[in-house]
Design a protein around this motif. Structure first.
Motif, PDB file in Angstrom:
ATOM      1  N   LYS A 294       0.838  -1.202   0.000  1.00  0.00           N
ATOM      2  CA  LYS A 294       0.000   0.000   0.000  1.00  0.00           C
ATOM      3  C   LYS A 294       0.870   1.249   0.000  1.00  0.00           C
ATOM      4  CE  LYS A 294      -3.869   2.083   2.541  1.00  0.00           C
ATOM      5  NZ  LYS A 294      -4.751   1.939   3.737  1.00  0.00           N
ATOM      6  N   ASP A 295       1.841   1.305   0.924  1.00  0.00           N
ATOM      7  CA  ASP A 295       2.798   2.414   0.913  1.00  0.00           C
ATOM      8  C   ASP A 295       4.050   2.022   1.687  1.00  0.00           C
ATOM      9  OD1 ASP A 295       2.344   2.944   3.724  1.00  0.00           O
ATOM     10  OD2 ASP A 295       0.539   4.048   3.158  1.00  0.00           O
ATOM     11  N   LEU A 296       5.092   2.850   1.519  1.00  0.00           N
ATOM     12  CA  LEU A 296       6.370   2.628   2.177  1.00  0.00           C
ATOM     13  C   LEU A 296       6.744   3.900   2.913  1.00  0.00           C
ATOM     14  CD1 LEU A 296       6.797   1.642  -1.150  1.00  0.00           C
ATOM     15  CD2 LEU A 296       8.441   0.252   0.076  1.00  0.00           C
ATOM     16  N   ARG A 303       7.993   7.030   0.684  1.00  0.00           N
ATOM     17  CA  ARG A 303       8.826   6.792  -0.494  1.00  0.00           C
ATOM     18  C   ARG A 303       8.032   5.976  -1.510  1.00  0.00           C
ATOM     19  NH1 ARG A 303      14.415   7.466   0.175  1.00  0.00           N
ATOM     20  NH2 ARG A 303      14.752   9.028   1.801  1.00  0.00           N
ATOM     21  N   SER A 304       8.399   6.113  -2.772  1.00  0.00           N
ATOM     22  CA  SER A 304       7.732   5.329  -3.815  1.00  0.00           C
ATOM     23  C   SER A 304       8.376   3.961  -3.981  1.00  0.00           C
ATOM     24  CB  SER A 304       7.765   6.081  -5.150  1.00  0.00           C
ATOM     25  OG  SER A 304       9.117   6.302  -5.560  1.00  0.00           O
ATOM     26  N   LYS A 305       9.634   3.821  -3.496  1.00  0.00           N
ATOM     27  CA  LYS A 305      10.315   2.533  -3.600  1.00  0.00           C
ATOM     28  C   LYS A 305      11.331   2.400  -2.468  1.00  0.00           C
ATOM     29  CE  LYS A 305      13.889   4.176  -6.820  1.00  0.00           C
ATOM     30  NZ  LYS A 305      14.498   3.961  -8.146  1.00  0.00           N
ATOM     31  N   ALA A 306      11.738   1.168  -2.221  1.00  0.00           N
ATOM     32  CA  ALA A 306      12.761   0.886  -1.210  1.00  0.00           C
ATOM     33  C   ALA A 306      13.758  -0.091  -1.807  1.00  0.00           C
ATOM     34  CB  ALA A 306      12.126   0.305   0.052  1.00  0.00           C
ATOM     35  N   VAL A 312      12.579   0.494   6.605  1.00  0.00           N
ATOM     36  CA  VAL A 312      11.301   1.005   6.110  1.00  0.00           C
ATOM     37  C   VAL A 312      10.158   0.325   6.855  1.00  0.00           C
ATOM     38  CG1 VAL A 312      11.175  -0.735   4.277  1.00  0.00           C
ATOM     39  CG2 VAL A 312       9.988   1.440   3.975  1.00  0.00           C
ATOM     40  N   VAL A 313       9.024   1.007   6.908  1.00  0.00           N
ATOM     41  CA  VAL A 313       7.785   0.420   7.425  1.00  0.00           C
ATOM     42  C   VAL A 313       6.832   0.260   6.240  1.00  0.00           C
ATOM     43  CG1 VAL A 313       5.794   0.720   8.930  1.00  0.00           C
ATOM     44  CG2 VAL A 313       8.059   1.420   9.716  1.00  0.00           C
ATOM     45  N   LEU A 314       6.405  -0.980   6.005  1.00  0.00           N
ATOM     46  CA  LEU A 314       5.495  -1.273   4.903  1.00  0.00           C
ATOM     47  C   LEU A 314       4.074  -1.416   5.427  1.00  0.00           C
ATOM     48  CD1 LEU A 314       7.485  -4.152   3.142  1.00  0.00           C
ATOM     49  CD2 LEU A 314       7.696  -1.712   2.727  1.00  0.00           C
TER      50      LEU A 314
END
Length: 641
Positions: A294-296, A303-306, A312-314
């Motif tokens: 859903k988001d990062l 962020r749009s990508k990791a 990061v928290v997903l």
């Protein structure tokens, strides 16, 4: 303060004092190289690191003065500064003049930033060295020019390669004590190359130095004009390593579930490999449930990508069960889910590792109970050969098979270090007992075998025997290249045909051009090569054929596995010939190519051959002709079919 510290000027001292932020920005985006420095006791590891920092003017004056005072207290260098004290920080280390714990030092030059891991030289601290190696990209293996390659040199080199270090710099120290002799340097280089040919190393470089005097460490040594390479620091600044960032195969071990309120559920961790984008489809393992990102969110916002290394928290679109230890991956590239796998282990416990011992295995965020199913072998450190073993003692390195009570989600260490490395924890003491790397060439996936059943033919074995007029059999010919296996096999096949007996040769080279074309010549690939050949032989035996299998098959365990697969139809024939005879025959030109340096790992030369202990039949083609050997095999074969 002594004159040495008074005259010493710290690099960029004014900038550090006046504008620290500018100094930090200047260095923060440089290429980083993580170095392991290892070697035997008193080879000069700590002195070398101190010399690098001192001659690069990267030690602060108060620290330098402290080292000078300690040098006088411990009487190490007679009024000179003992630079080894820069990394030997424990009191016990300074008193004994040895390194006990792993010491890390950071420094930065104009071209590159470095993190140096100073590893202990004593065998009893091998566990500490293995820990340091797991975080490094290159190893500096120090050798005392007076002593040459020693047991700890071999041990540290082996551990470095097991831990994934593929770039070795052999630093031959104390050249001042051998009169800067080029012949001594060349002799040690040759000795190390002979030894290292048995390991998987991408690059090996050699640099002669004197860490005590500083010659060829930062500046070129005039007294070693015969050496045409760069000084050590210049070499390290300019060396280019392949980018080891794993951008394929997304893996995200969940460390924590973040739930501050009823409206938010996030999954915290670091991306260990691959790249993930907002909206990507992912698979939750081990459950196999599918969902989408859903988001990062990071500390700096959404962020749009990791990518690898990013914490990061997903959040995901569906409410599904995700907890600590869960692995998130993409459906087109999944890790292995298994409860049975092989591993190479560095043993770190006073209590030996034995079959059926139980431990807790920790791999990233996963912690599962495991049992030692079998011990394949341990390493002879001096010769890098395999030794049969019933246990692994402190500091032993060996290969084992493990069974886990719950499926482990992992990758082979060679494909993904984070997903393929683990530690074993004692269930009694809660201490770390060993560290290892996973090898997945021959795993039995927990999902394999499900929904399968054996189909039984309407045609029985007895009917096939009656139709063909003979029983099936597999005669497994093992021996060195050039021993005569293929020649004997061809003679046998022709003579059996004359008698109306249907037979077929399974030849190692032929299988490697088709069925086994994906395999190399590592011990693991050799093992898989033999397993597949045995399965083919079994199918041919089921069809009623006599199979003549001609394979070097150098490992006893692999031949035992082949015998287990084939069953009662298996007969082992040892085609014996001394290495000199094989080299003279050299029917495929392998010995000549190896001598010319075309490849490494030739069985009987720099790869082991474990001769059969109790073969069913033993022929010797050095003492008899191949025709005579073939006749012996034929007579025995006719007696069993």
């Amino acid at each position: 303060m002594n004159k040495q510290t008074i005259d010493y000027i710290v690099r960029e001292q004014d900038l550090i004092t006046q504008d620290l932020s500018t100094y930090l920005k200047r260095h923060e985006k440089k290429e980083m190289l993580r170095l392991l420095v290892a070697g035997s006791v008193d080879d000069g590891k700590s002195t070398l690191i101190g010399r690098l920092l001192y001659d690069s003017h990267l030690i602060y004056r108060d620290h330098l003065e402290s080292i000078y005072q300690d040098s006088k207290v411990f009487n190490t260098t007679e009024n000179e500064i003992d630079l080894s004290l820069l990394t030997d920080g424990l009191r016990a280390e300074r008193e004994q003049g040895i390194t006990i714990d792993v010491a890390y030092r950071y420094f930065s030059t104009e071209k590159k930033s470095f993190i140096i891991c100073d590893a202990p030289g004593h065998e009893q601290y091998t566990r500490n060295m293995a820990t340091g190696a797991s975080h490094c990209e290159m190893a500096l293996i120090l050798i005392d020019a007076r002593n040459g390659v020693r047991a700890q040199t071999r041990r540290h080199s082996l551990i470095a390669t097991i831990m994934g270090i593929q770039n070795i710099v052999v630093v031959i120290n104390k050249m001042d004590l051998v009169d800067y002799s080029e012949s001594v340097f060349q002799q040690i280089c040759e000795e190390y190359l002979d030894f290292s040919a048995k390991m998987s190393i991408n690059s090996i470089d050699f640099v002669p130095i004197s860490a005590l005097t500083g010659e060829n460490v930062v500046t070129k040594a005039e007294r070693m004009s015969w050496y045409t390479g760069e000084p050590l620091l210049s070499f390290l600044e300019n060396v280019k390593l392949a980018d080891e960032s794993n951008l394929t195969g997304f893996r995200f071990p969940v460390q924590y579930v973040i739930r501050p309120n009823s409206d938010f559920r996030g999954y915290a961790g670091s991306v260990v490999s691959g790249v993930v984008h907002e909206g990507d489809e992912i698979v939750v393992l081990p459950s196999g449930k599918h969902t989408r990102i859903k988001d990062l969110k990071t500390y700096d916002g959404y962020r749009s990508k990791a990518f690898p290394g990013m914490p990061v928290v997903l959040t995901v679109e569906n409410e599904i069960d995700i907890s600590r230890g869960t692995i998130l991956a993409k459906p087109d590239n999944l890790p292995t889910v298994t409860n049975k796998f092989d591993a190479t282990i560095v043993w770190m416990d006073e209590e030996p590792l034995k079959c059926n011992n139980e431990y807790l295995l920790k791999c990233n965020a996963q912690c599962v109970p495991v049992r030692i199913k079998s011990i394949y072998h341990k390493y002879n450190i001096n010769e890098l050969t395999h030794i049969k073993a019933d246990e692994l003692s402190l500091n032993d390195i060996g290969k084992v098979e493990l069974l886990s009570q719950r499926p482990l989600i992992c990758d082979s260490f060679t494909d993904n270090k984070e997903m393929g490395a683990f530690i074993l924890i004692s269930r009694d003491t809660n201490a770390t007992s060993g560290g290892g790397v996973i090898e997945l060439k021959q795993i039995n996936n927990a999902q394999k075998g499900q929904n399968l059943s054996k189909e039984v033919s309407f045609v029985t074995t007895d009917q096939r025997i009656k139709m063909l007029g003979h029983k099936p059999a597999t005669f497994w010919l093992t021996g060195l290249s050039g021993s005569g296996k293929s020649t004997i096999a061809k003679i046998l096949e022709a003579k059996l045909l004359e008698r109306g007996i249907l037979s077929y040769i399974l030849d190692g080279d032929n299988l490697r051009q088709g069925l086994n074309s994906d395999l190399g010549f590592s011990p693991e690939d050799r093992c898989e090569n033999i397993r597949r050949a045995a399965e083919v032989a079994k199918l041919m035996n089921d069809a009623g054929l006599v199979v003549i299998a001609a394979f070097i098959s150098p490992y006893q365990k692999d031949r035992e596995e082949a015998a287990h697969i084939i069953g009662s139809y298996y007969t082992e024939v040892y085609v014996d010939a001394d290495i000199e005879s094989c080299m003279q025959r050299d029917p495929k030109g392998l010995y000549a190519k190896h001598a010319a340096g075309a490849f490494k790992g030739l069985t009987g030369i720099d790869a082991p051959y474990e001769a059969p202990l109790k073969p069913t039949l033993h022929v010797n083609t050095t003492q008899e002709t191949e025709e005579e050997s073939s006749e012996k095999v034929l007579n025995f074969l006719l007696s069993v079919i």
